[in-house]
Scaffold this motif. Structure first.
Motif, PDB file in Angstrom:
ATOM      1  N   LEU A 105     -19.529   0.973  13.686  1.00  0.00           N
ATOM      2  CA  LEU A 105     -19.802   1.334  15.080  1.00  0.00           C
ATOM      3  C   LEU A 105     -21.038   0.611  15.597  1.00  0.00           C
ATOM      4  O   LEU A 105     -21.026   0.064  16.716  1.00  0.00           O
ATOM      5  N   GLY A 112     -16.684  11.734  22.495  1.00  0.00           N
ATOM      6  CA  GLY A 112     -16.559  10.627  21.558  1.00  0.00           C
ATOM      7  C   GLY A 112     -17.226  10.922  20.228  1.00  0.00           C
ATOM      8  O   GLY A 112     -16.734  10.517  19.158  1.00  0.00           O
ATOM      9  N   THR A 113     -18.353  11.641  20.254  1.00  0.00           N
ATOM     10  CA  THR A 113     -19.025  12.007  19.009  1.00  0.00           C
ATOM     11  C   THR A 113     -18.157  12.920  18.166  1.00  0.00           C
ATOM     12  O   THR A 113     -18.118  12.786  16.928  1.00  0.00           O
ATOM     13  N   ILE A 140     -19.704  11.230  25.941  1.00  0.00           N
ATOM     14  CA  ILE A 140     -20.393  10.885  24.696  1.00  0.00           C
ATOM     15  C   ILE A 140     -20.233  12.022  23.686  1.00  0.00           C
ATOM     16  O   ILE A 140     -20.005  11.785  22.492  1.00  0.00           O
ATOM     17  N   SER A 167     -13.358  11.164  12.485  1.00  0.00           N
ATOM     18  CA  SER A 167     -13.091   9.890  11.819  1.00  0.00           C
ATOM     19  C   SER A 167     -13.714   9.841  10.440  1.00  0.00           C
ATOM     20  O   SER A 167     -13.133   9.274   9.497  1.00  0.00           O
ATOM     21  N   PHE A 226     -12.199   5.694  16.176  1.00  0.00           N
ATOM     22  CA  PHE A 226     -11.354   6.833  15.820  1.00  0.00           C
ATOM     23  C   PHE A 226      -9.894   6.424  15.645  1.00  0.00           C
ATOM     24  O   PHE A 226      -9.257   6.754  14.640  1.00  0.00           O
ATOM     25  N   PHE A 240     -16.395   4.498  20.593  1.00  0.00           N
ATOM     26  CA  PHE A 240     -16.139   5.719  19.828  1.00  0.00           C
ATOM     27  C   PHE A 240     -14.635   5.933  19.649  1.00  0.00           C
ATOM     28  O   PHE A 240     -14.160   6.229  18.545  1.00  0.00           O
ATOM     29  N   ASN A 283     -13.192   9.002  29.389  1.00  0.00           N
ATOM     30  CA  ASN A 283     -14.196   8.067  29.907  1.00  0.00           C
ATOM     31  C   ASN A 283     -14.073   7.837  31.411  1.00  0.00           C
ATOM     32  O   ASN A 283     -14.535   6.819  31.927  1.00  0.00           O
ATOM     33  N   PHE A 329     -20.342   4.391  10.411  1.00  0.00           N
ATOM     34  CA  PHE A 329     -21.318   4.150  11.472  1.00  0.00           C
ATOM     35  C   PHE A 329     -21.873   2.732  11.430  1.00  0.00           C
ATOM     36  O   PHE A 329     -22.350   2.227  12.452  1.00  0.00           O
ATOM     37  N   LEU A 353     -15.780  10.795  16.384  1.00  0.00           N
ATOM     38  CA  LEU A 353     -16.401  10.101  15.255  1.00  0.00           C
ATOM     39  C   LEU A 353     -16.542  11.019  14.045  1.00  0.00           C
ATOM     40  O   LEU A 353     -16.335  10.586  12.896  1.00  0.00           O
ATOM     41  N   ILE A 402     -18.719   4.516  24.798  1.00  0.00           N
ATOM     42  CA  ILE A 402     -17.719   5.595  24.709  1.00  0.00           C
ATOM     43  C   ILE A 402     -16.362   5.033  24.303  1.00  0.00           C
ATOM     44  O   ILE A 402     -15.628   5.640  23.509  1.00  0.00           O
TER      45      ILE A 402
END
Length: 735
Positions: free
Chosen positions: A414, A539-540, A536, A546, A470, A466, A508, A411, A543, A463
């Motif tokens: 990110l 994308g979360t 989002i 990831s 990944f 993210f 997206n 993070f 993550l 987005i």
């Protein structure tokens, strides 16, 4: 020694899995594009009907030129890596002691890379040949195979481009010892090509553009832009004098670039670096002559709490952000982007050659190109550079041994990218305001800038960040990850061709938004935000996956990384990922239920089938005489809070033809409505699919007779994810 080095380089690439990954990717993409252009998806999407032959010489050249853009991004990781690998492995000092000349070394490295790239180009041609002739394509728009078309395209257009871009990238990587610098060079060269095309866009400058265009496409277009369809299908692209001059010019430039590399390259040289900081030299004097000195070590308290990890994450993100902001690639992209941005702003303030006020919404629209290229490219590029930064600096073992959780490291990368995106969005804001001040316009609307840039558009780029984290976490090779991200970003719009039309299935994607001084963002803003919340959440989830695959230590294979990820997938991770996925899928299912079509076919295919059925059913009424509308009296009731309306209207019609009319055809929309004539009639046909009705009158409408039609209509109710009413509210103004 040339042949020895040359064969060794080819053997190295032919034994590398990444080479076959490149080949597989380009083979599949070339097959998909060629098969799609040849109508392989006609059963899913609309029929590819055209008088153009898709594999004509001009068609093949066009597809090859499209692939050239993607192939250029391979140059740093193939041609650049061929010489960078010796420095990265720290074998150059030993290798340079061998008895070979500078010419043997440089020519072998360079041309081995050219051969590898040419092999990928050959695979692209193979994919095109298979795609055009694959079972299921439309044979009516595919011509005979002509090998001269492919050879001419490669020798005249592709090979000179490969030599020019390859020579420039080879030179940059050789002297900078940085593959990232090679990528930035490719991006800058593309921007330069775009700038040349924009500057020399006037018709009287076509000859100069044909000579200066690095791709050579403008030179070929100079001879083919006025061709008929028949000529485009049958004739080879002429190799005229402008094409020859263009190709010779860039081959000479390629030779000069490589000649400069040969002249200035030395086996003992160090990497060339640029620094904007002045290093202050100081003399160090030894002062501890007294012997052993007692040192009192400070007391250390260990803190591994969640709050401390958050603080570490923020501090690491600051370090990574400074690395991005001070790096030469970022500065180069920013400078080129600013030039492109200001050029776009000058154009955006004109409408059909007429100067207009540089209002804020125009400045924001002019920044879209900057956003699309600069922000996305920097996001994709630096996601890989940050993820692999510790390994590139050869301190990954040291970082991996620290008591910092994986999520803190991931993070922090990110957040650094998100900070970079905010800075680039601020560049658009400042540039727009400066341009407005330059034009003498001072109504800056700072709130509008902040709302759109840092509120709406930032969600879109976050987005993408993210996904970038990944992908770069999954791929060990950051340049392969960059290629995959570019393909995904450019390929998503083409999913419509295979029938994937709903935005919830395209990463997206979703309804956009637009701003006007009359109605602001309108009702589209809420739909835009709902789709961004949906992505989002998606994308979360990427993550969270990831974090499980974050490289720690020395995993040797992807299967080993899978085992490590499974071992890390404990109760907290299961709960977190489950909650996010359930929310993501629930929202997606809700949007799907609201936006899906009741038709079995895709929208384009259904539209085609409807058009065919309509023509078969109702074309026979094409010449049937109908009365003309001469007056309309309408009454509309608007409901502002719901943004709906009810309307009624009385249409007065007169038979202005010289024949009596016994029937009237009404082709209307699908809204809730009623129709009533003031003369006796019967409804003989009511088509609820095409909304086509036929009313037959008891007495014919004679020439000169009039009648009235009363219509009542009610708009559909808007939903959270779809706008079904035409009402747009802005204060007390309605459209």
């Amino acid at each position: 020694m040339f042949s020895t080095i040359f064969k060794h380089e080819l053997k190295y690439w032919f034994n590398k899995p990444v080479f076959y990954i490149y080949i597989s990717i380009f083979l599949l993409i070339s097959f998909f594009l060629s098969a799609t252009s040849a109508g392989i998806w006609d059963g899913v999407s609309g029929t590819t009907g055209s008088s153009r032959i898709v594999n004509s010489p001009i068609g093949v050249t066009g597809i090859f030129n499209a692939f050239t853009i993607l192939i250029f991004f391979l140059f740093p990781s193939i041609i650049g890596v061929s010489i960078y690998r010796d420095f990265k492995s720290e074998m150059h000092s030993i290798l340079f002691s061998y008895p070979f000349t500078k010419a043997n070394y440089l020519f072998a490295k360079f041309f081995s890379g050219i051969v590898v790239v040419s092999a990928i180009v050959l695979v692209v041609a193979l994919g095109m040949v298979i795609g055009f002739r694959f079972p299921g394509t439309n044979a009516d728009i595919v011509g005979d195979f002509n090998i001269m078309t492919y050879l001419t395209t490669y020798l005249v257009y592709i090979l000179p481009n490969v030599l020019f871009f390859g020579a420039v990238v080879f030179a940059i990587v050789t002297f900078s010892r940085s593959v990232a610098a090679g990528f930035i060079t490719v991006i800058i060269l593309m921007f330069v090509q775009g700038a040349i095309s924009s500057i020399l866009s006037e018709p009287e400058q076509a000859t100069l553009l044909a000579i200066l265009d690095p791709y050579g496409s403008s030179a070929s277009s100079y001879y083919t832009k006025y061709w008929t369809v028949s000529e485009q299908n049958e004739m080879q692209i002429p190799i005229g004098e402008l094409v020859i001059y263009n190709r010779l010019l860039w081959l000479v430039i390629s030779s000069l670039v490589f000649g400069l590399v040969y002249k200035y390259f030395k086996f003992t040289q160090n990497a060339i670096t640029l620094s904007f900081r002045k290093i202050k030299s100081e003399r160090v004097t030894k002062s501890n002559f007294s012997g052993v000195t007692r040192i009192t070590l400070p007391k250390v308290s260990h803190d591994y709490s969640f709050i401390q990890n958050l603080k570490v994450m923020w501090q690491l993100s600051n370090i990574d952000f400074k690395y991005i902001f001070k790096s030469l690639p970022f500065i180069c992209i920013l400078i080129v982007g600013l030039l492109m941005l200001f050029g776009t702003l000058f154009i955006s303030s004109e409408i059909f050659g007429t100067d207009t006020l540089p209002v804020t919404w125009q400045m924001l629209g002019g920044g879209n190109i900057f956003s699309l290229f600069v922000i996305n490219v920097c996001t994709f590029l630096y996601a890989g550079m940050l993820v692999q930064r510790a390994r590139t600096a050869k301190i990954s073992h040291l970082v991996d041994s620290t008591p910092i959780p994986n999520w803190t490291l991931l993070f922090s990368k990110l957040i650094a990218i998100l900070k970079m995106q905010l800075v680039l969005l601020a560049v658009i804001m400042v540039s727009g305001m400066l341009f407005q001040a330059y034009q003498g316009y001072y109504n800056f609307e700072i709130g509008h800038y902040i709302k759109e840039l840092f509120g709406l558009k930032f969600l879109n780029y976050a987005i993408w960040a993210f996904l970038a984290i990944f992908v770069q976490t999954l791929f060990k090779n950051q340049y392969l990850g960059l290629l995959v991200l570019l393909i995904v970003a450019m390929g998503i719009p083409f999913l419509d061709l295979i029938g994937i039309e709903l935005a919830i299935f395209k990463y997206n994607e979703g309804p956009g938004f637009s701003y006007s001084d009359m109605n602001g963002y309108g009702s589209a803003l809420s739909r835009y935000l709902w789709y961004k919340i949906y992505w989002i959440l998606g994308g979360t989830s990427l993550l969270l996956v990831s974090v499980l695959f974050w490289v720690r230590g020395l995993p040797n294979s992807f299967s080993e990384r899978m085992d490590i990820a499974v071992a890390r997938f404990k109760t907290p991770q299961k709960i977190g990922l489950t909650v996010v996925l359930v929310t993501f899928l629930t929202l997606g299912l809700t949007i799907y239920q609201e936006t899906k079509s009741e038709d079995e076919n895709s929208a384009s295919k259904q539209a085609e089938l409807n058009a065919v059925k309509w023509e078969k059913s109702y074309k026979k009424y094409e010449d049937y005489k109908q009365p003309r509308i001469v007056a309309v009296n309408a009454d509309v009731a608007i409901y502002p809070k719901k943004r709906t309306y009810k309307a009624s209207a009385v249409f007065t019609m007169i038979n202005k033809s010289d024949k009596a009319i016994d029937s009237i055809f009404l082709n209307h929309n699908s809204l809730e409505n009623t129709f009533e004539f003031n003369k006796p009639n019967n409804l003989v046909l009511e088509d609820t699919v095409f909304n086509f009705d036929i009313y037959k009158f008891d007495k014919k409408i004679l020439p000169g007779d009039s009648l009235q039609l009363t219509v009542h209509v009610k708009s559909k109710e808007n939903t959270m994810f779809q706008r079904k009413s035409l009402c747009i509210r802005k204060r007390n103004i309605f459209k």
